[in-house]
Design an enzyme around this catalytic site. Structure first.
Site, PDB file in Angstrom:
ATOM      1  N   HIS A  13      39.090   5.277 -25.112  1.00 57.29           N
ATOM      2  CA  HIS A  13      38.173   4.143 -25.294  1.00 57.29           C
ATOM      3  C   HIS A  13      38.913   2.861 -25.678  1.00 57.29           C
ATOM      4  O   HIS A  13      38.455   1.767 -25.393  1.00 57.29           O
ATOM      5  CB  HIS A  13      37.083   4.488 -26.308  1.00 57.29           C
ATOM      6  CG  HIS A  13      35.941   5.212 -25.667  1.00 57.29           C
ATOM      7  ND1 HIS A  13      34.631   4.938 -25.897  1.00 57.29           N
ATOM      8  CD2 HIS A  13      35.950   6.205 -24.737  1.00 57.29           C
ATOM      9  CE1 HIS A  13      33.866   5.724 -25.166  1.00 57.29           C
ATOM     10  NE2 HIS A  13      34.654   6.513 -24.454  1.00 57.29           N
ATOM     11  N   HIS A  30      37.696  15.649 -19.420  1.00 62.99           N
ATOM     12  CA  HIS A  30      36.476  16.375 -19.779  1.00 62.99           C
ATOM     13  C   HIS A  30      36.645  17.897 -19.722  1.00 62.99           C
ATOM     14  O   HIS A  30      35.668  18.638 -19.740  1.00 62.99           O
ATOM     15  CB  HIS A  30      35.297  15.915 -18.910  1.00 62.99           C
ATOM     16  CG  HIS A  30      34.778  14.566 -19.330  1.00 62.99           C
ATOM     17  ND1 HIS A  30      33.838  13.859 -18.621  1.00 62.99           N
ATOM     18  CD2 HIS A  30      35.082  13.781 -20.403  1.00 62.99           C
ATOM     19  CE1 HIS A  30      33.592  12.713 -19.245  1.00 62.99           C
ATOM     20  NE2 HIS A  30      34.340  12.634 -20.321  1.00 62.99           N
ATOM     21  N   ARG A  64      39.680  10.964 -26.933  1.00 61.15           N
ATOM     22  CA  ARG A  64      38.615  10.021 -26.566  1.00 61.15           C
ATOM     23  C   ARG A  64      38.851   8.653 -27.213  1.00 61.15           C
ATOM     24  O   ARG A  64      38.615   7.616 -26.596  1.00 61.15           O
ATOM     25  CB  ARG A  64      37.250  10.596 -26.970  1.00 61.15           C
ATOM     26  CG  ARG A  64      36.108   9.700 -26.553  1.00 61.15           C
ATOM     27  CD  ARG A  64      34.751  10.403 -26.611  1.00 61.15           C
ATOM     28  NE  ARG A  64      33.688   9.470 -26.286  1.00 61.15           N
ATOM     29  CZ  ARG A  64      32.813   8.987 -27.162  1.00 61.15           C
ATOM     30  NH1 ARG A  64      32.855   9.373 -28.419  1.00 61.15           N
ATOM     31  NH2 ARG A  64      31.892   8.127 -26.786  1.00 61.15           N
ATOM     32  N   TRP A  81      32.181  20.880 -21.597  1.00 60.67           N
ATOM     33  CA  TRP A  81      32.253  21.016 -20.131  1.00 60.67           C
ATOM     34  C   TRP A  81      32.871  22.353 -19.725  1.00 60.67           C
ATOM     35  O   TRP A  81      32.735  22.769 -18.592  1.00 60.67           O
ATOM     36  CB  TRP A  81      33.105  19.898 -19.545  1.00 60.67           C
ATOM     37  CG  TRP A  81      32.551  18.526 -19.668  1.00 60.67           C
ATOM     38  CD1 TRP A  81      31.825  17.858 -18.713  1.00 60.67           C
ATOM     39  CD2 TRP A  81      32.680  17.607 -20.757  1.00 60.67           C
ATOM     40  NE1 TRP A  81      31.497  16.596 -19.154  1.00 60.67           N
ATOM     41  CE2 TRP A  81      32.011  16.418 -20.410  1.00 60.67           C
ATOM     42  CE3 TRP A  81      33.303  17.671 -22.019  1.00 60.67           C
ATOM     43  CZ2 TRP A  81      31.942  15.309 -21.249  1.00 60.67           C
ATOM     44  CZ3 TRP A  81      33.227  16.568 -22.859  1.00 60.67           C
ATOM     45  CH2 TRP A  81      32.560  15.405 -22.477  1.00 60.67           C
TER      46      TRP A  81
HETATM   47  C1  HEM Z   1      33.033   7.896 -15.926  1.00 63.03           C
HETATM   48  C2  HEM Z   1      33.867   8.045 -16.938  1.00 63.03           C
HETATM   49  C3  HEM Z   1      33.496   8.639 -18.252  1.00 63.03           C
HETATM   50  C4  HEM Z   1      32.282   8.740 -18.869  1.00 63.03           C
HETATM   51  C5  HEM Z   1      30.943   8.202 -18.397  1.00 63.03           C
HETATM   52  C6  HEM Z   1      32.476   9.466 -20.098  1.00 63.03           C
HETATM   53  C7  HEM Z   1      31.477   9.772 -20.989  1.00 63.03           C
HETATM   54  C8  HEM Z   1      31.606  10.577 -22.094  1.00 63.03           C
HETATM   55  C9  HEM Z   1      30.577  10.941 -23.006  1.00 63.03           C
HETATM   56  C10 HEM Z   1      29.101  10.505 -22.894  1.00 63.03           C
HETATM   57  C11 HEM Z   1      31.103  11.744 -23.954  1.00 63.03           C
HETATM   58  C12 HEM Z   1      30.397  12.379 -25.144  1.00 63.03           C
HETATM   59  C13 HEM Z   1      30.698  11.629 -26.431  1.00 63.03           C
HETATM   60  C14 HEM Z   1      30.001  12.263 -27.620  1.00 63.03           C
HETATM   61  O1  HEM Z   1      28.831  12.582 -27.502  1.00 63.03           O
HETATM   62  O2  HEM Z   1      30.656  12.430 -28.677  1.00 63.03           O
HETATM   63  C15 HEM Z   1      32.494  11.893 -23.650  1.00 63.03           C
HETATM   64  C16 HEM Z   1      33.361  12.658 -24.373  1.00 63.03           C
HETATM   65  C17 HEM Z   1      34.699  12.771 -24.101  1.00 63.03           C
HETATM   66  N1  HEM Z   1      35.400  12.090 -23.129  1.00 63.03           N
HETATM   67 FE1  HEM Z   1      34.598  10.979 -21.635  1.00 63.03          FE
HETATM   68  N2  HEM Z   1      33.806   9.784 -20.216  1.00 63.03           N
HETATM   69  C18 HEM Z   1      34.460   9.292 -19.126  1.00 63.03           C
HETATM   70  C19 HEM Z   1      35.825   9.369 -18.881  1.00 63.03           C
HETATM   71  C20 HEM Z   1      36.740   9.948 -19.734  1.00 63.03           C
HETATM   72  C21 HEM Z   1      38.161   9.874 -19.586  1.00 63.03           C
HETATM   73  C22 HEM Z   1      38.896   9.094 -18.499  1.00 63.03           C
HETATM   74  C23 HEM Z   1      38.708  10.604 -20.608  1.00 63.03           C
HETATM   75  C24 HEM Z   1      40.156  10.871 -20.951  1.00 63.03           C
HETATM   76  C25 HEM Z   1      41.149  10.839 -20.108  1.00 63.03           C
HETATM   77  C26 HEM Z   1      37.606  11.139 -21.382  1.00 63.03           C
HETATM   78  C27 HEM Z   1      37.754  11.955 -22.466  1.00 63.03           C
HETATM   79  C28 HEM Z   1      36.714  12.438 -23.236  1.00 63.03           C
HETATM   80  C29 HEM Z   1      36.880  13.407 -24.307  1.00 63.03           C
HETATM   81  C30 HEM Z   1      38.188  14.080 -24.717  1.00 63.03           C
HETATM   82  C31 HEM Z   1      35.596  13.620 -24.840  1.00 63.03           C
HETATM   83  C32 HEM Z   1      35.225  14.592 -25.964  1.00 63.03           C
HETATM   84  C33 HEM Z   1      35.240  13.908 -27.300  1.00 63.03           C
HETATM   85  C34 HEM Z   1      34.860  14.827 -28.428  1.00 63.03           C
HETATM   86  O3  HEM Z   1      34.965  16.054 -28.294  1.00 63.03           O
HETATM   87  O4  HEM Z   1      34.478  14.300 -29.474  1.00 63.03           O
HETATM   88  N3  HEM Z   1      36.436  10.694 -20.834  1.00 63.03           N
HETATM   89  N4  HEM Z   1      32.776  11.176 -22.511  1.00 63.03           N
END
Ligand code: HEM
Length: 369
Positions: free
Chosen positions: A118, A247, A114, A263
């Site tokens: 970002h 995700h 993530r 997820w």
């Molecule tokens: C519409 C696009 C996206 C939205 C709105 C979104 C939103 C989010 C949100 C709200 C979280 C939770 C963060 C937290 O509470 O710690 C999250 C986690 C995460 N996202 Fe996304 N995301 C998007 C696209 C992506 C993309 C493109 C990737 C990577 C290729 C990604 C990888 C991750 C990962 C790995 C986590 C988990 C992080 C953790 O376990 O701490 N996301 N995302």
């Protein structure tokens, strides 16, 4: 497969992981190399080299969009270390992930992915000023960028990588954070991700504005495309692949985003499970006082964000969700290419910098026990 919140997952499934990981390593290595070659030749093409160059150019037109992309890149440094030095960094990050299995579902790897995303996701292909974002400038080290509400929680990942930076001071933050994402994906049995060094830290003037990273509460395909196509330059298929494989790992935390839960049932393994779950589970709104999100009706233990659900409701996105749900290999092969592209948005690498493909700890036979 692991069950969620099982801290013993990594150890218990190690034997299984070994064989599967090395098979995958072989299978995806060639795809990643092809991807690396495409990206490499793309960023290093020499003008006026005749018909073969035309082919590259046409290919790149599709890959990178218009000439405007060229104007919005920053030149990476030519002064980079040999491959072996970066493999050492890779190993140290991977060993640190293994060592710190107290985090979340037993791994820091998802939050590293993530962090890398970002960093990349702040890029704006239409921004001609210093604040074009992306991985080049390493400006997330400044508090102002960390305080972008969409970046909440990511300081934990930066802190986790700080000792690596101390040990290898030649690494820029942009190189460190993108490499962290590569390690995260590969050590979670994901595909190989081609990577190149040479990003250079910039000052506070290069901090991108807030609101470039997507807002998960949005519910339309137009919104998702406004971020991933208009600004970042990805196709519908690439968006679906990035979001769905991204995700499959990790989880939401009420203390950072206000959303809650993973997820998939295997949040520390890179899979196509997100796509299967999205199509096959019955989704209902989570009953709580928190943000609007979905949980599966059966177990109420996995989730979807409103933006995730758009991939199912928008017919143009949905056809790719269906394709990836059926074909895990295709999902992971495509992710190998598109994640590499994400990490290089806005960076132009010199021809002397070859794409690197790292070996996992398992492939090198490195055991931490
Ligand atoms: C519409 C696009 C996206 C939205 C709105 C979104 C939103 C989010 C949100 C709200 C979280 C939770 C963060 C937290 O509470 O710690 C999250 C986690 C995460 N996202 Fe996304 N995301 C998007 C696209 C992506 C993309 C493109 C990737 C990577 C290729 C990604 C990888 C991750 C990962 C790995 C986590 C988990 C992080 C953790 O376990 O701490 N996301 N995302």
């Amino acid at each position: 497969m692991s069950s969620i919140a099982n801290p013993f997952f990594r150890t218990a499934s190690r034997t299984f992981v070994y064989s599967k990981a090395s098979f995958r390593g072989l299978a995806y290595g060639s795809v990643a190399l092809a991807a690396a070659a495409a990206v490499y030749y793309g960023n290093n093409k020499q003008p006026g080299k005749g018909p073969s160059n035309f082919g590259t150019k046409a290919f790149l037109g599709g890959l990178f969009g218009t000439a405007e992309y060229e104007k919005n890149t920053r030149e990476a440094s030519v002064d980079v270390k040999p491959f072996e030095d970066y493999q050492k960094v890779y190993n140290d990050i991977a060993l640190r992930i293994r060592e710190h299995d107290e985090w979340d579902d037993g791994s820091y790897a998802p939050i590293l992915v993530r962090l890398a995303w970002h960093n990349s996701g702040s890029y704006d292909q239409h921004d001609h000023s210093a604040t074009k974002g992306g991985t080049y400038a390493g400006t997330m080290r400044f508090e102002k960028e960390q305080k972008d509400p969409e970046n909440a929680g990511l300081t934990a990942a930066m802190k986790f990588l700080a000792p690596i930076k101390e040990k290898y001071p030649f690494l820029s933050e942009g190189d460190l954070w993108t490499l962290g994402g590569v390690v995260g994906i590969q050590e979670m049995e994901g595909p190989k991700i081609a990577w190149r060094p040479g990003r250079e830290d910039q000052g506070e003037e290069a901090i991108p504005p807030y609101h470039r990273l997507p807002d998960a509460a949005q519910t339309t395909g137009d919104y998702v495309r406004s971020v991933f196509h208009e600004r970042l330059g990805f196709s519908d298929k690439e968006m679906v692949c990035l979001i769905g494989v991204g995700h499959a790992i990790g989880r939401c935390h009420t203390y950072s985003s206000g959303f809650d839960g993973p997820w998939t049932f295997s949040p520390t393994t890179v899979t196509n499970d997100f796509f299967e779950n999205l199509l096959e589970e019955d989704w209902e709104f989570k009953k709580w006082n928190g943000k609007k999100q979905y949980v599966d009706a059966k177990t109420k233990s996995i989730m979807m964000l409103p933006t995730d659900m758009v991939l199912k409701t928008d017919p143009k996105f949905r056809k790719y969700v269906e394709e990836y749900a059926k074909d895990s290999d295709k999902a992971l092969k495509d992710f190998s290419v598109v994640f590499s592209k994400l990490l290089e948005r806005g960076v132009k690498f010199p021809s002397s910098t070859k794409p690197m493909l790292f070996q996992t700890l398992d492939e090198q036979g490195i055991d931490d026990e």
